[in-house]
Design an enzyme around this catalytic site. Structure first.
Site, PDB file in Angstrom:
ATOM      1  N   HIS A  83       1.073  -1.354  -0.011  1.00 23.02           N
ATOM      2  CA  HIS A  83      -0.172   0.028  -0.001  1.00 23.02           C
ATOM      3  C   HIS A  83       0.863   1.469   0.079  1.00 23.02           C
ATOM      4  O   HIS A  83       0.314   2.145  -0.426  1.00 23.02           O
ATOM      5  CB  HIS A  83      -0.944  -0.002   1.122  1.00 23.02           C
ATOM      6  CG  HIS A  83      -0.438   0.294   2.620  1.00 23.02           C
ATOM      7  ND1 HIS A  83      -0.213  -0.603   3.462  1.00 23.02           N
ATOM      8  CD2 HIS A  83       0.151   1.481   3.061  1.00 23.02           C
ATOM      9  CE1 HIS A  83       0.181   0.016   4.504  1.00 23.02           C
ATOM     10  NE2 HIS A  83       0.370   1.314   4.233  1.00 23.02           N
ATOM     11  N   ASP A 136       0.056  -7.572   1.770  1.00 24.20           N
ATOM     12  CA  ASP A 136       0.623  -6.407   1.719  1.00 24.20           C
ATOM     13  C   ASP A 136       2.066  -6.312   1.621  1.00 24.20           C
ATOM     14  O   ASP A 136       2.579  -6.079   2.719  1.00 24.20           O
ATOM     15  CB  ASP A 136       0.191  -5.464   2.892  1.00 24.20           C
ATOM     16  CG  ASP A 136       0.138  -4.061   2.628  1.00 24.20           C
ATOM     17  OD1 ASP A 136       0.569  -3.554   1.751  1.00 24.20           O
ATOM     18  OD2 ASP A 136      -0.072  -3.421   3.811  1.00 24.20           O
ATOM     19  N   SER A 233       4.140   2.818   8.026  1.00 28.23           N
ATOM     20  CA  SER A 233       3.812   1.561   7.201  1.00 28.23           C
ATOM     21  C   SER A 233       5.003   1.002   6.420  1.00 28.23           C
ATOM     22  O   SER A 233       6.156   1.610   6.032  1.00 28.23           O
ATOM     23  CB  SER A 233       2.880   2.096   5.875  1.00 28.23           C
ATOM     24  OG  SER A 233       1.666   2.257   6.536  1.00 28.23           O
TER      25      SER A 233
END
Length: 276
Positions: A83, A136, A233
């Protein structure tokens, strides 16, 4: 990290989910930004595999263009969250970002030490779905090899590092307060690996997210207080010296009953080997 709405653009605009380290406070879909809340300063010399993913063209010079984290797992292989390279974080297709780099050995992003490595190749998991957040993972191949000691070993299936209760450390340059206050220097926080049942109860498939134990692992503390956040992230979750997860998503930052969710490294190790 995509914290119920964590994405770079969300952390910048509303907290752009990944590009900056995730600053979302509202429980929206979790995404790409989280920056170690309740943590303390760390040093890249002690965690050389903790790296920054950056683009000055999109995120500016102030913090070297950092918008996500990553981990070195081989001489030329870095893993991060899929992402982080989404249009929602970058504002455009990642192929159109000409200055994507991995910064290794730069503890303080305001400085010029360490090395900025250009990328020879990028692979983003085509099976990653933003809605369910499984898979992910993205693999960044460096144009120049780094010294072997910089790489961290990935935990495999059945590794004791995944046992509930194990102390775990998450690293990043993301939001430290949950209000858009991003760190300039690397930070780390100690949390614990949680049982899948705890995570399934926290994220049963409602608007806040659907926890899948086959592809995800979660970590936190019962009362909250320590967590990754916007901007973290793709950063590493480490247990017993092994990489067990990458910051992926969650609801809010460091909230009680809302642990951080990470990509389970053992579930994507084959993809990393194939594309690294």
């Amino acid at each position: 990290m995509l914290r119920s709405s964590r994405s770079l653009l969300t952390a910048l605009a509303v907290p752009l989910a990944a590009a900056l380290a995730i600053v979302l406070t509202a429980p929206a879909p979790a995404t790409a930004d989280r920056v170690v809340i309740g943590g303390h300063p760390a040093r890249t010399v002690e965690a050389p595999w903790a790296v920054a993913v950056a683009s000055r063209a999109i995120f500016g010079d102030k913090r070297s263009g950092q918008f996500c984290g990553g981990a070195v797992v081989g001489p030329t292989t870095v893993v991060t969250a899929a992402h982080c390279l989404s249009g929602g974080v970058l504002g455009k297709d990642w192929r159109d970002v000409r200055d994507l780099k991995v910064i290794i050995g730069r503890n303080d992003l305001r400085k010029k030490d360490g090395v900025e490595y250009p990328l020879a190749r990028v692979w983003v998991n085509p099976a990653y779905e933003g809605d369910n957040r499984a898979g992910d993972i993205a693999v960044l191949t460096l144009g120049v090899a780094v010294p072997a000691p910089y790489a961290i070993r990935m935990a495999g299936t059945g590794d004791q590092a995944y046992q509930p209760g194990e102390p775990a450390s998450v690293y990043g340059w993301g939001d430290t307060e949950g209000d858009g206050t991003y760190a300039s220097s690397l930070r780390t926080a100690t949390v614990r690996v949680l049982a899948d049942s705890v995570c399934e109860s926290a994220y049963p498939g409602n608007a806040e997210g659907d926890y899948d134990p086959r592809s995800m692992v979660c970590a936190g503390l019962p009362d909250g207080g320590r967590d990754a956040c916007q901007g973290d992230s793709g950063g590493p979750l480490v247990v017993r010296g092994r990489l067990v997860g990458l910051v992926s998503w969650g609801s809010g930052c460091a909230m009680a009953g809302r642990p951080g969710v990470y990509t389970r490294i053992s579930s994507v190790a084959g993809l990393v080997a194939a594309h690294g």
